[in-house]
Design a protein around this motif. Structure first.
Motif, PDB file in Angstrom:
ATOM      1  N   PHE A  88       0.835  -1.210   0.000  1.00 37.85           N
ATOM      2  CA  PHE A  88       0.000   0.000   0.000  1.00 37.85           C
ATOM      3  C   PHE A  88       0.867   1.256   0.000  1.00 37.85           C
ATOM      4  CE2 PHE A  88      -1.574   3.348   2.877  1.00 37.85           C
ATOM      5  CZ  PHE A  88      -2.588   3.865   2.087  1.00 37.85           C
ATOM      6  N   LEU A  89       1.863   1.302   0.880  1.00 39.07           N
ATOM      7  CA  LEU A  89       2.713   2.492   0.965  1.00 39.07           C
ATOM      8  C   LEU A  89       3.600   2.640  -0.263  1.00 39.07           C
ATOM      9  CD1 LEU A  89       3.616   2.427   4.743  1.00 39.07           C
ATOM     10  CD2 LEU A  89       2.361   4.213   3.545  1.00 39.07           C
ATOM     11  N   LYS A  90       4.074   1.540  -0.808  1.00 40.41           N
ATOM     12  CA  LYS A  90       4.879   1.617  -2.032  1.00 40.41           C
ATOM     13  C   LYS A  90       4.058   2.214  -3.172  1.00 40.41           C
ATOM     14  CE  LYS A  90       7.836  -2.310  -0.942  1.00 40.41           C
ATOM     15  NZ  LYS A  90       8.126  -3.712  -1.256  1.00 40.41           N
ATOM     16  N   ARG A  91       2.822   1.757  -3.321  1.00 39.83           N
ATOM     17  CA  ARG A  91       1.949   2.294  -4.370  1.00 39.83           C
ATOM     18  C   ARG A  91       1.649   3.766  -4.121  1.00 39.83           C
ATOM     19  NH1 ARG A  91      -0.619  -2.611  -3.768  1.00 39.83           N
ATOM     20  NH2 ARG A  91      -2.251  -1.684  -2.496  1.00 39.83           N
ATOM     21  N   LEU A  92       1.382   4.115  -2.873  1.00 40.85           N
ATOM     22  CA  LEU A  92       1.065   5.492  -2.529  1.00 40.85           C
ATOM     23  C   LEU A  92       2.226   6.427  -2.866  1.00 40.85           C
ATOM     24  CD1 LEU A  92      -1.097   7.291  -1.242  1.00 40.85           C
ATOM     25  CD2 LEU A  92      -0.048   6.825   0.974  1.00 40.85           C
ATOM     26  N   ALA A  94       4.568   5.847  -5.072  1.00 38.64           N
ATOM     27  CA  ALA A  94       4.742   5.857  -6.527  1.00 38.64           C
ATOM     28  C   ALA A  94       3.690   6.729  -7.205  1.00 38.64           C
ATOM     29  CB  ALA A  94       4.675   4.432  -7.069  1.00 38.64           C
ATOM     30  N   VAL A  95       2.432   6.560  -6.828  1.00 44.87           N
ATOM     31  CA  VAL A  95       1.347   7.315  -7.446  1.00 44.87           C
ATOM     32  C   VAL A  95       1.472   8.809  -7.153  1.00 44.87           C
ATOM     33  CG1 VAL A  95      -1.160   7.700  -7.352  1.00 44.87           C
ATOM     34  CG2 VAL A  95      -0.261   5.387  -7.544  1.00 44.87           C
ATOM     35  N   SER A  96       1.903   9.135  -5.944  1.00 38.84           N
ATOM     36  CA  SER A  96       2.030  10.547  -5.575  1.00 38.84           C
ATOM     37  C   SER A  96       3.252  11.195  -6.217  1.00 38.84           C
ATOM     38  CB  SER A  96       2.106  10.690  -4.053  1.00 38.84           C
ATOM     39  OG  SER A  96       3.305  10.096  -3.568  1.00 38.84           O
ATOM     40  N   GLY A  97       4.180  10.363  -6.708  1.00 37.95           N
ATOM     41  CA  GLY A  97       5.372  10.894  -7.360  1.00 37.95           C
ATOM     42  C   GLY A  97       6.471  11.324  -6.416  1.00 37.95           C
ATOM     43  N   ILE A  98       6.331  11.025  -5.134  1.00 41.86           N
ATOM     44  CA  ILE A  98       7.358  11.473  -4.184  1.00 41.86           C
ATOM     45  C   ILE A  98       8.263  10.336  -3.705  1.00 41.86           C
ATOM     46  CG2 ILE A  98       6.005  13.442  -3.401  1.00 41.86           C
ATOM     47  CD1 ILE A  98       5.393  11.840  -0.848  1.00 41.86           C
ATOM     48  N   GLY A  99       8.009   9.133  -4.164  1.00 38.22           N
ATOM     49  CA  GLY A  99       8.801   7.986  -3.711  1.00 38.22           C
ATOM     50  C   GLY A  99      10.285   8.114  -3.980  1.00 38.22           C
ATOM     51  N   ASP A 100      10.645   8.738  -5.102  1.00 34.45           N
ATOM     52  CA  ASP A 100      12.058   8.878  -5.453  1.00 34.45           C
ATOM     53  C   ASP A 100      12.805   9.855  -4.552  1.00 34.45           C
ATOM     54  OD1 ASP A 100      11.693   7.079  -7.492  1.00 34.45           O
ATOM     55  OD2 ASP A 100      11.416   8.620  -9.029  1.00 34.45           O
ATOM     56  N   HIS A 101      12.082  10.601  -3.746  1.00 30.66           N
ATOM     57  CA  HIS A 101      12.709  11.595  -2.878  1.00 30.66           C
ATOM     58  C   HIS A 101      13.094  11.026  -1.511  1.00 30.66           C
ATOM     59  CE1 HIS A 101      11.846  14.737  -5.751  1.00 30.66           C
ATOM     60  NE2 HIS A 101      10.628  14.236  -5.857  1.00 30.66           N
ATOM     61  N   VAL A 103      14.919   7.805   0.889  1.00 28.19           N
ATOM     62  CA  VAL A 103      15.777   6.628   0.983  1.00 28.19           C
ATOM     63  C   VAL A 103      14.883   5.522   1.521  1.00 28.19           C
ATOM     64  CG1 VAL A 103      17.784   5.624   2.107  1.00 28.19           C
ATOM     65  CG2 VAL A 103      17.819   8.035   1.419  1.00 28.19           C
ATOM     66  N   ILE A 104      14.795   4.422   0.787  1.00 26.83           N
ATOM     67  CA  ILE A 104      13.921   3.323   1.178  1.00 26.83           C
ATOM     68  C   ILE A 104      14.765   2.076   1.405  1.00 26.83           C
ATOM     69  CG2 ILE A 104      12.015   1.840   0.430  1.00 26.83           C
ATOM     70  CD1 ILE A 104      10.933   4.284  -1.100  1.00 26.83           C
ATOM     71  N   ARG A 105      14.512   1.411   2.527  1.00 32.68           N
ATOM     72  CA  ARG A 105      15.270   0.215   2.904  1.00 32.68           C
ATOM     73  C   ARG A 105      14.303  -0.890   3.283  1.00 32.68           C
ATOM     74  NH1 ARG A 105      19.355   0.977   7.760  1.00 32.68           N
ATOM     75  NH2 ARG A 105      17.616   0.459   9.094  1.00 32.68           N
ATOM     76  N   GLU A 106      14.602  -2.077   2.831  1.00 33.32           N
ATOM     77  CA  GLU A 106      13.818  -3.254   3.211  1.00 33.32           C
ATOM     78  C   GLU A 106      14.668  -4.121   4.124  1.00 33.32           C
ATOM     79  OE1 GLU A 106      10.607  -3.857   2.531  1.00 33.32           O
ATOM     80  OE2 GLU A 106      10.513  -1.956   1.459  1.00 33.32           O
ATOM     81  N   ASP A 107      14.205  -4.322   5.351  1.00 33.50           N
ATOM     82  CA  ASP A 107      14.891  -5.168   6.317  1.00 33.50           C
ATOM     83  C   ASP A 107      14.090  -6.446   6.502  1.00 33.50           C
ATOM     84  OD1 ASP A 107      16.883  -3.298   6.804  1.00 33.50           O
ATOM     85  OD2 ASP A 107      15.767  -2.360   8.424  1.00 33.50           O
TER      86      ASP A 107
END
Length: 123
Positions: A88-92, A94-101, A103-107
Motif C-alpha cells: 500500500f505504501l509503495k503504491r502510494l 509511486a502514485v504521488s510521485g514522491i517515492g524517489d525523494h 531513501v527506502i530500505r527493506e529489512d
C-alpha cells in the motif's frame, strides 16, 4: 468517527535511531510522529529509520509529514530512511510521485533493539 491510533516505539543505536510505527498516519496522528522524529533528531543520529512495517494507512497529511520530516532530517545533517514499506505504501509513494525523494530500505528482520544490534554488527 473513531480514528485508529499510531503506536510509536523508539530504539537508539550508536549512529541510527529506529522509530517503529504501528497504525495510521493521518491528520490526527501526524503531530505525534513529528514529535517523535524531532526528539530523535535532537540526539544527532546519522540516520532516523521509520520502520513502516505496521503502518496500515497513510493519507495526504501523512505523506506531507514524511516530506517535512525528510527535510528536517536533512537540516540536521541526518538521513530519514523509510523501511519495510508494505505494498500500500509503495503504491502510494509511486502514485504521488514522491517515492524517489526518499531513501527506502527493506529489512527482513523484525524491529527492536536486538534486530537493530544484529544489523549493525553485520555491517
Amino acid at each position: 468517527m473513531v480514528h485508529q491510533k499510531l503506536d510509536i516505539s523508539v530504539y537508539r543505536e550508536s549512529n541510527e535511531t529506529i522509530v517503529a510505527l504501528t497504525g495510521e498516519i493521518d491528520l490526527h496522528t501526524a503531530p505525534r510522529l513529528t514529535g517523535a522524529v524531532d526528539a530523535a533528531l535532537a540526539e544527532d543520529p546519522v540516520r532516523v529509520v521509520l520502520d513502516m512495517r505496521g503502518v496500515t494507512f497513510c493519507d495526504s497529511r501523512g505523506l506531507g509529514t514524511l516530506v517535512i520530516l525528510a527535510r528536517a532530517a536533512a537540516r540536521s545533517r541526518a538521513v530519514l530512511v523509510l523501511a519495510n514499506l508494505g505494498d500500500f505504501l509503495k503504491r502510494l509513494l509511486a502514485v504521488s510521485g514522491i517515492g524517489d525523494h526518499f531513501v527506502i530500505r527493506e529489512d527482513p528482520e523484525e524491529p527492536g533493539p536486538e534486530a537493530a544490534a544484529d544489523q549493525e554488527s553485520a555491517r
